[in-house]
Design a protein around this motif. Structure first.
Motif, PDB file in Angstrom:
ATOM      1  N   ALA A  47      30.428  32.721  52.241  1.00  0.00           N
ATOM      2  CA  ALA A  47      29.498  33.641  52.893  1.00  0.00           C
ATOM      3  C   ALA A  47      28.819  34.455  51.802  1.00  0.00           C
ATOM      4  O   ALA A  47      29.381  34.646  50.716  1.00  0.00           O
ATOM      5  N   VAL A  48      27.618  34.930  52.091  1.00  0.00           N
ATOM      6  CA  VAL A  48      26.836  35.702  51.126  1.00  0.00           C
ATOM      7  C   VAL A  48      26.576  37.094  51.693  1.00  0.00           C
ATOM      8  O   VAL A  48      26.111  37.234  52.822  1.00  0.00           O
ATOM      9  N   VAL A  49      26.891  38.109  50.896  1.00  0.00           N
ATOM     10  CA  VAL A  49      26.602  39.502  51.245  1.00  0.00           C
ATOM     11  C   VAL A  49      26.177  40.220  49.967  1.00  0.00           C
ATOM     12  O   VAL A  49      26.870  40.137  48.945  1.00  0.00           O
ATOM     13  N   ASP A  50      25.040  40.909  50.026  1.00  0.00           N
ATOM     14  CA  ASP A  50      24.588  41.736  48.896  1.00  0.00           C
ATOM     15  C   ASP A  50      24.560  40.972  47.565  1.00  0.00           C
ATOM     16  O   ASP A  50      25.100  41.431  46.564  1.00  0.00           O
ATOM     17  N   ARG A  51      23.965  39.805  47.556  1.00  0.00           N
ATOM     18  CA  ARG A  51      23.838  38.981  46.340  1.00  0.00           C
ATOM     19  C   ARG A  51      25.196  38.636  45.709  1.00  0.00           C
ATOM     20  O   ARG A  51      25.337  38.503  44.508  1.00  0.00           O
ATOM     21  N   LYS A  52      26.188  38.519  46.576  1.00  0.00           N
ATOM     22  CA  LYS A  52      27.515  38.072  46.157  1.00  0.00           C
ATOM     23  C   LYS A  52      27.947  36.958  47.104  1.00  0.00           C
ATOM     24  O   LYS A  52      27.694  37.015  48.304  1.00  0.00           O
ATOM     25  N   ILE A  53      28.601  35.966  46.536  1.00  0.00           N
ATOM     26  CA  ILE A  53      29.164  34.871  47.321  1.00  0.00           C
ATOM     27  C   ILE A  53      30.660  35.128  47.461  1.00  0.00           C
ATOM     28  O   ILE A  53      31.339  35.397  46.467  1.00  0.00           O
ATOM     29  N   TYR A  54      31.148  35.046  48.697  1.00  0.00           N
ATOM     30  CA  TYR A  54      32.570  35.245  48.975  1.00  0.00           C
ATOM     31  C   TYR A  54      33.197  33.923  49.404  1.00  0.00           C
ATOM     32  O   TYR A  54      32.659  33.212  50.246  1.00  0.00           O
ATOM     33  N   VAL A  95      20.187  24.697  46.650  1.00  0.00           N
ATOM     34  CA  VAL A  95      20.236  25.942  45.888  1.00  0.00           C
ATOM     35  C   VAL A  95      21.261  25.788  44.778  1.00  0.00           C
ATOM     36  O   VAL A  95      22.335  25.204  44.987  1.00  0.00           O
ATOM     37  N   ILE A  96      20.927  26.328  43.620  1.00  0.00           N
ATOM     38  CA  ILE A  96      21.875  26.398  42.507  1.00  0.00           C
ATOM     39  C   ILE A  96      21.995  27.862  42.087  1.00  0.00           C
ATOM     40  O   ILE A  96      20.992  28.529  41.845  1.00  0.00           O
ATOM     41  N   VAL A  97      23.231  28.339  42.003  1.00  0.00           N
ATOM     42  CA  VAL A  97      23.520  29.706  41.583  1.00  0.00           C
ATOM     43  C   VAL A  97      24.300  29.660  40.281  1.00  0.00           C
ATOM     44  O   VAL A  97      25.238  28.878  40.147  1.00  0.00           O
ATOM     45  N   MET A  98      23.912  30.507  39.362  1.00  0.00           N
ATOM     46  CA  MET A  98      24.704  30.734  38.152  1.00  0.00           C
ATOM     47  C   MET A  98      25.218  32.160  38.252  1.00  0.00           C
ATOM     48  O   MET A  98      24.484  33.059  38.685  1.00  0.00           O
ATOM     49  N   GLY A  99      26.463  32.371  37.879  1.00  0.00           N
ATOM     50  CA  GLY A  99      27.000  33.721  37.963  1.00  0.00           C
ATOM     51  C   GLY A  99      28.350  33.832  37.317  1.00  0.00           C
ATOM     52  O   GLY A  99      28.794  32.936  36.599  1.00  0.00           O
ATOM     53  N   ASN A 100      28.979  34.970  37.563  1.00  0.00           N
ATOM     54  CA  ASN A 100      30.353  35.131  37.097  1.00  0.00           C
ATOM     55  C   ASN A 100      31.222  35.449  38.294  1.00  0.00           C
ATOM     56  O   ASN A 100      30.793  36.095  39.238  1.00  0.00           O
ATOM     57  N   GLY A 101      32.417  34.920  38.256  1.00  0.00           N
ATOM     58  CA  GLY A 101      33.324  35.065  39.375  1.00  0.00           C
ATOM     59  C   GLY A 101      34.547  35.876  39.016  1.00  0.00           C
ATOM     60  O   GLY A 101      34.925  35.975  37.849  1.00  0.00           O
ATOM     61  N   TYR A 102      35.125  36.450  40.032  1.00  0.00           N
ATOM     62  CA  TYR A 102      36.365  37.199  39.846  1.00  0.00           C
ATOM     63  C   TYR A 102      37.150  37.177  41.151  1.00  0.00           C
ATOM     64  O   TYR A 102      36.619  36.822  42.195  1.00  0.00           O
ATOM     65  N   ILE A 103      38.393  37.579  41.054  1.00  0.00           N
ATOM     66  CA  ILE A 103      39.261  37.645  42.224  1.00  0.00           C
ATOM     67  C   ILE A 103      39.263  39.091  42.699  1.00  0.00           C
ATOM     68  O   ILE A 103      39.569  40.000  41.933  1.00  0.00           O
ATOM     69  N   ALA A 104      38.904  39.303  43.963  1.00  0.00           N
ATOM     70  CA  ALA A 104      38.870  40.650  44.528  1.00  0.00           C
ATOM     71  C   ALA A 104      40.271  41.247  44.496  1.00  0.00           C
ATOM     72  O   ALA A 104      41.241  40.584  44.847  1.00  0.00           O
ATOM     73  N   LYS A 105      40.354  42.483  44.074  1.00  0.00           N
ATOM     74  CA  LYS A 105      41.660  43.159  43.978  1.00  0.00           C
ATOM     75  C   LYS A 105      41.910  44.103  45.150  1.00  0.00           C
ATOM     76  O   LYS A 105      43.014  44.169  45.664  1.00  0.00           O
ATOM     77  N   SER A 106      40.886  44.836  45.566  1.00  0.00           N
ATOM     78  CA  SER A 106      41.097  45.834  46.616  1.00  0.00           C
ATOM     79  C   SER A 106      41.064  45.186  47.995  1.00  0.00           C
ATOM     80  O   SER A 106      40.341  44.216  48.233  1.00  0.00           O
ATOM     81  N   ASN A 107      41.852  45.740  48.915  1.00  0.00           N
ATOM     82  CA  ASN A 107      41.831  45.257  50.293  1.00  0.00           C
ATOM     83  C   ASN A 107      40.459  45.468  50.914  1.00  0.00           C
ATOM     84  O   ASN A 107      40.048  44.680  51.766  1.00  0.00           O
ATOM     85  N   VAL A 144      34.956  36.204  44.422  1.00  0.00           N
ATOM     86  CA  VAL A 144      33.622  36.780  44.506  1.00  0.00           C
ATOM     87  C   VAL A 144      32.790  36.251  43.346  1.00  0.00           C
ATOM     88  O   VAL A 144      33.248  36.244  42.205  1.00  0.00           O
ATOM     89  N   ILE A 145      31.588  35.802  43.656  1.00  0.00           N
ATOM     90  CA  ILE A 145      30.648  35.370  42.618  1.00  0.00           C
ATOM     91  C   ILE A 145      29.476  36.329  42.627  1.00  0.00           C
ATOM     92  O   ILE A 145      28.786  36.477  43.643  1.00  0.00           O
ATOM     93  N   ASN A 146      29.261  37.011  41.510  1.00  0.00           N
ATOM     94  CA  ASN A 146      28.062  37.821  41.333  1.00  0.00           C
ATOM     95  C   ASN A 146      26.921  36.870  41.004  1.00  0.00           C
ATOM     96  O   ASN A 146      26.983  36.153  40.001  1.00  0.00           O
ATOM     97  N   ILE A 147      25.900  36.850  41.834  1.00  0.00           N
ATOM     98  CA  ILE A 147      24.760  35.960  41.603  1.00  0.00           C
ATOM     99  C   ILE A 147      23.913  36.538  40.476  1.00  0.00           C
ATOM    100  O   ILE A 147      23.313  37.604  40.619  1.00  0.00           O
ATOM    101  N   GLU A 148      23.877  35.839  39.348  1.00  0.00           N
ATOM    102  CA  GLU A 148      23.064  36.276  38.209  1.00  0.00           C
ATOM    103  C   GLU A 148      21.711  35.583  38.198  1.00  0.00           C
ATOM    104  O   GLU A 148      20.721  36.167  37.789  1.00  0.00           O
ATOM    105  N   SER A 149      21.693  34.328  38.622  1.00  0.00           N
ATOM    106  CA  SER A 149      20.414  33.631  38.783  1.00  0.00           C
ATOM    107  C   SER A 149      20.547  32.657  39.941  1.00  0.00           C
ATOM    108  O   SER A 149      21.632  32.158  40.225  1.00  0.00           O
TER     109      SER A 149
END
Length: 156
Positions: A47-54, A95-107, A144-149
């Motif tokens: 899912a996508v919210v606020d230019r982030k992929i979850y 669509v192709i997205v380049m970005g950086n990903g991380y594991i969400a820590k907060s609930n 979470v993937i921050n969409i950079e491009s």
């Protein structure tokens, strides 16, 4: 971040249109590179919210191991397709997205991502989905993937 020049400019769609297309796609392919410089890709719901992929998944496994060592990701999604056999071609949107990903820590961030997934895939079951999230949040990883491009392409 790596960016690619699109060869077929006549099929390119703008970044905002690509983002809207990404939101509508049913699944995507997450591509990573492991510590041995080997590619690792897997199909996932998202899912996508606020230019982030979850994305969601297990609390352990290769996806987590690879992402913790290299946060650079490529995410690809394909929308509608229609094979044109007589033209030896296909109508498509992608669509192709380049970005950086991380594991969400907060609930809070985990809940945001999981709720976005429920809203996308089970919109008629939001109440049940919220209860499911409450039960599963400690047993579920949210990526979470921050969409950079973002770039998109379409042939009609």
């Amino acid at each position: 971040m790596i960016s690619f020049m699109m060869r077929r400019k006549d099929r390119e769609i703008g970044s905002e249109e690509a983002l809207e297309l990404l939101k509508k796609c049913e699944y995507g392919i997450l591509s990573l590179v492991d510590e041995d410089n080997s590619p690792y890709a897997l199909p996932l719901s998202f899912a996508v919210v606020d230019r982030k992929i979850y994305l969601h998944g297990a609390l352990e496994g290769k996806k987590i191991d690879v992402l913790q060592k290299n946060s650079s990701v490529c995410f690809v999604a394909v929308g509608k397709t229609h094979v044109l056999p007589q033209k030896f071609s296909t109508e498509y949107e992608s669509v192709i997205v380049m970005g950086n990903g991380y594991i969400a820590k907060s609930n809070e961030e985990k809940s945001k991502g999981l709720l976005a997934l429920v809203e996308k895939y089970s919109p008629s079951f939001l109440k049940e989905g919220d209860l499911y999230i409450q039960r599963a949040i400690q047993k579920t990883a949210v990526f979470v993937i921050n969409i950079e491009s973002i770039s998109g392409k379409r042939r009609e």
